[in-house]
Design an enzyme around this catalytic site. Structure first.
Site, PDB file in Angstrom:
ATOM      1  N   GLU A  45     109.895 -18.369 -28.735  1.00  0.00           N
ATOM      2  CA  GLU A  45     111.224 -17.929 -29.160  1.00  0.00           C
ATOM      3  C   GLU A  45     111.148 -16.940 -30.328  1.00  0.00           C
ATOM      4  OE1 GLU A  45     113.937 -21.745 -27.852  1.00  0.00           O
ATOM      5  OE2 GLU A  45     112.987 -21.820 -29.823  1.00  0.00           O
ATOM      6  N   TRP A  50     106.462 -25.351 -21.558  1.00  0.00           N
ATOM      7  CA  TRP A  50     107.714 -26.077 -21.823  1.00  0.00           C
ATOM      8  C   TRP A  50     108.909 -25.527 -21.047  1.00  0.00           C
ATOM      9  CZ3 TRP A  50     112.255 -24.340 -24.351  1.00  0.00           C
ATOM     10  CH2 TRP A  50     112.196 -23.031 -24.874  1.00  0.00           C
ATOM     11  N   TYR A  92     111.543 -33.692 -22.773  1.00  0.00           N
ATOM     12  CA  TYR A  92     112.211 -33.456 -24.050  1.00  0.00           C
ATOM     13  C   TYR A  92     113.114 -34.641 -24.376  1.00  0.00           C
ATOM     14  CZ  TYR A  92     110.670 -28.723 -25.127  1.00  0.00           C
ATOM     15  OH  TYR A  92     109.912 -27.643 -25.490  1.00  0.00           O
ATOM     16  N   PHE A  93     112.756 -35.352 -25.422  1.00  0.00           N
ATOM     17  CA  PHE A  93     113.463 -36.579 -25.749  1.00  0.00           C
ATOM     18  C   PHE A  93     114.556 -36.368 -26.797  1.00  0.00           C
ATOM     19  CE2 PHE A  93     109.245 -38.810 -24.544  1.00  0.00           C
ATOM     20  CZ  PHE A  93     109.487 -38.515 -23.217  1.00  0.00           C
ATOM     21  N   TRP A 103     112.200 -33.342 -30.753  1.00  0.00           N
ATOM     22  CA  TRP A 103     112.804 -32.376 -31.682  1.00  0.00           C
ATOM     23  C   TRP A 103     113.917 -33.064 -32.456  1.00  0.00           C
ATOM     24  CZ3 TRP A 103     109.685 -28.545 -32.166  1.00  0.00           C
ATOM     25  CH2 TRP A 103     108.915 -28.124 -31.084  1.00  0.00           C
TER      26      TRP A 103
END
Length: 765
Positions: free
Chosen positions: A335, A401, A426-427, A476
């Site tokens: 990103e 990802w 992704y939690f 995250w």
């Protein structure tokens, strides 16, 4: 040693039966073990760990593991065990390493009978994993622990089994980090990916650059609510902190004792707002910059044309590498907007001097330059799959990802790959669609979706197997506002990933996993984890049938429970209708349902879902442009009686990236139409833009259309709900045209990229 090997060979022959034969081998069902071992053979014997039990440790390399065992025993109310080097006649736990008898790395053999517990590992890690299995087996008594008899032969499926933790957005104390590491060890993870720097905070002490501690580690305030909400609201409270190098050393050693490698992540070249706030000369504009107070991707990144940027990062990594002995460093690489680079004189000069084709190639130069430095120190880099853009660094490992495309590309180039697709791993995404769920990033990743993931399943060639290193779960922390909430979001989904990473694919079974997971409840409670069995919540599917009928199916994984439901918006009781088969819905209504246990008491959370039955339900839908994969649940989603929610994660939204929407609904026959309705999303902070123009048209023959309605403005930030009464008209075909915003304009989030146009449920009445 020869005697030991003879004994081991005998045991290995005894346990050669597959798990599918366990039911025939004895009356015991599978114990509550996660991840499920390769083979398990039960017996009727029981070993008692008491005050006189000895721990036999002949190899000094296992002394720390023996001490860990004592700590585990004490934590469960047992007594301190005495360590000895000679094997007594009985009542002992022996720890040993034999890489010949146990051929798989990290593998172990655990043999439990009434006289002794023997744990033999291929290496020290294997011994530790055998003891973690033992922890899940024992049951606490008065001053003792009872362990049922089993012979277990076990080893991991993947060499890399990782879980991450982001501490940049929300900082967690050392005590929580250690607790997290303990849990990772319990479930046989061997890697902790520690995300230490980002736009919202720099969390590691770098002594050469003190402003990273005094400036970059702090933000003036923090966003309240979700980033998609506008206008943004803030709490007005200064937030931050960092880990000292002494604390880092302490955590690294703590993890090493539990056979967990910590891989630190120092973000570059993007996600650099915090570092630039401390040292603005490292940016393209020279600032001023500020540590970010909300979540997202920011245009200000490290200047790729400034040699001082590389000197800074090399000096930072020197101190990082001195703290972390891991062979890998994670350098991010994800990103990174190129907005500043495109107009930066230094960056453009660098491009021209190196004859680079564009800013993607400049990013590749940046990553490769840093990789060369890291390699010169005897280490390797890991980067997110964006490091593939412009050319992959020669020795890099790719963490894929954004789906599996990056992983497949890296494998084709013979680079190691760690799979962590956001759709499954992704939690920070919602684990349930119930409204009671705490605020989360978005998306929907239920437990079953994590468990059912199979990395690179479409690639069965030898190269894919060779270069697929393993899997990792991402935690995250934008919305992890407390330790309890972090634990709630990570567990039990991390347990599903643990089994995916460890257990052979043919032996994984979701129903079996759920049974064992329920058995883990007491252990997770003992470890003070906010464990809640929301995976047993009622879920549903809706199938539109002909003649404007919806067929609703309700499901639950809860054993011994029944579902009671209502259709009149009242809360179900034990007297309400019992769900036994699919419900047919012919009128607009709200279905509510509850679980009732064997004692006829309500359990779990209230399920409720509204359905709007209209003339287009079940009709054929034709789309001119294909929706993007992320928002493409199928054409009939537009006419299934369900409206998409404001979390846009319920598989009800159709999305078009840069393309226009043009949908034609065939009602099957000419009918009188007097009302149309639909929803469009307008969340600029998620790159979601309402259509520039929306047109609703009608036709009898599918060729000649009459415009019924047009709208050019959508003022609501969020879901814009349109309810459009029209002059009654006869029509068989309804056309909906939405003009996409196209390229996101400058100054907006995601500028230069394609706008997303999201639409749901086209109601015809």
């Amino acid at each position: 040693m020869n005697c030991i090997r003879t004994y081991l060979l005998t045991i290995l022959l005894m346990i050669a039966m597959p798990l599918s034969m366990l039911a025939q081998a004895g009356s015991q069902s599978l114990p509550a073990l996660i991840p499920l071992p390769v083979t398990i053979t039960p017996s009727t014997e029981v070993f008692i760990i008491n005050a006189t039990t000895k721990v036999v440790v002949a190899d000094g390399a296992l002394n720390k593991i023996a001490s860990l065992l004592n700590g585990y025993v004490l934590a469960y109310g047992g007594k301190l065990l005495t360590k000895v080097t000679a094997v007594p006649g009985s009542n002992f736990i022996s720890l040993a390493i034999d890489s010949t008898a146990i051929p798989h790395k990290e593998g172990y053999l655990l043999r439990i009978d009434k006289k002794a517990i023997r744990c033999i590992g291929h290496d020290a890690s294997g011994v530790l994993y055998g003891l973690q299995t033992l922890r899940q087996l024992w049951q606490a008594g008065k001053g003792s622990l009872q362990v049922p008899g089993y012979t277990i032969n076990d080893y991991p499926r993947f060499a890399y089994r990782g879980m991450a933790l982001d501490v940049s957005r929300h900082l967690f104390p050392v005590s929580f980090v250690k607790k997290y590491i303990d849990l990772l060890a319990l479930y046989k993870f061997n890697t902790f990916h520690w995300h230490l720097t980002d736009d919202q905070g720099w969390r590691i002490e770098i002594k050469k650059y003190p402003r990273l501690q005094s400036v970059a580690a702090w933000r003036k305030e923090t966003l309240i609510g979700h980033k998609k909400e506008w206008p943004h609201r803030f709490d007005g409270k200064r937030y931050g902190g960092f880990y000292t190098q002494q604390q880092i050393k302490e955590v690294v050693q703590y993890a090493a004792d539990r056979k967990i490698t910590i891989i630190p992540e120092i973000e570059m070249p993007g996600h650099a707002s915090a570092a630039l706030a401390a040292y603005p000369a490292l940016g393209c504009t020279g600032g001023p910059y500020a540590t970010a107070t909300y979540w997202g991707v920011f245009d200000d990144v490290y200047c790729a044309g400034n040699d001082s940027t590389f000197v800074f990062l090399q000096n930072v990594l020197d101190e990082v590498m001195a703290l972390f002995p891991s062979p890998y460093l994670h350098i991010g690489g994800d990103e990174c907007p190129k907005t500043r680079w495109k107009v930066c004189a230094k960056c453009q000069q660098r491009e021209q001097a190196l004859h680079l084709t564009d800013e993607h190639a400049l990013q590749s130069y940046f990553i490769q330059r840093m990789e060369q430095y890291v390699n010169s120190k005897g280490r390797q880099i890991i980067g997110w799959d964006e490091i593939l853009e412009g050319g992959l660094a020669p020795n890099a490992t790719v963490m894929s990802w954004r789906g599996e495309a990056g992983g497949k590309t890296a494998v084709a180039q013979h680079h190691p790959v760690i799979m962590t697709p956001e759709t499954n791993c992704y939690f920070d995404y919602y684990q349930s669609l119930y409204n009671e769920e705490p605020l989360a990033a978005g998306g929907f990743t239920p437990l079953q979706k994590v468990y059912g993931y199979e990395p690179l399943s479409e690639s069965t060639d030898e190269a894919s197997t060779k270069y697929l290193t393993g899997v990792e779960g991402q935690a995250w922390s934008e919305y992890y506002t407390s330790e309890a909430l972090a634990a709630y979001m990570i567990f039990p989904r991390a347990l599903a990933l643990a089994e995916l990473a460890w257990t052979p694919k043919p032996q994984r079974n979701y129903d079996s996993f759920l049974k064992r997971l329920r058995g883990e409840g007491a252990l997770l409670t003992h470890e003070k984890i906010n464990y809640d069995a929301h995976f047993d919540d009622i879920s549903f599917t809706a199938v539109p049938l002909q003649n404007n009928v919806l067929q609703i199916n309700l499901q639950t994984a809860a054993p011994g429970s029944e579902i009671r439901f209502t259709r009149d918006n009242t809360v179900p009781t034990i007297q309400s209708a019992l769900y036994t088969s699919a419900i047919e819905i012919t009128n607009t209504c709200t279905v509510k349902a509850l679980l009732f246990n064997r004692q006829q008491q309500p359990t779990g959370r209230l399920f409720q879902q509204s359905f709007r039955v209209h003339k287009a339900v079940g009709a054929a839908v034709h789309l001119q442009n294909k929706p993007i994969d992320r928002f493409n649940p199928g054409n009939t989603t537009l006419v299934n009686g369900l409206f998409g929610g404001n979390r846009y994660n319920d598989n009800q939204w159709l999305g078009f990236s840069g393309n226009d929407l043009q949908a034609v609904i065939d009602l099957g026959r000419a009918q009188t139409v007097q009302r149309l309705a639909l929803e469009v999303l307008n969340y600029h902070w998620q790159r979601m833009w309402a259509p520039v123009t929306l047109q609703l048209l009608a036709s009898i023959d599918g060729t000649h259309y009459k415009e019924l309605y047009r709208q050019d403005s959508f003022p609501v930030n969020g879901i814009n709900k349109l309810e459009v009464p029209v002059t009654p008209v006869r029509a068989q075909y309804i056309k909906v045209i939405g003009t996409n915003k196209g390229e996101i304009p400058a100054g907006e989030y995601g500028a230069g990229g394609n706008a997303l146009l999201l639409i749901d449920e086209i109601v015809v009445e």
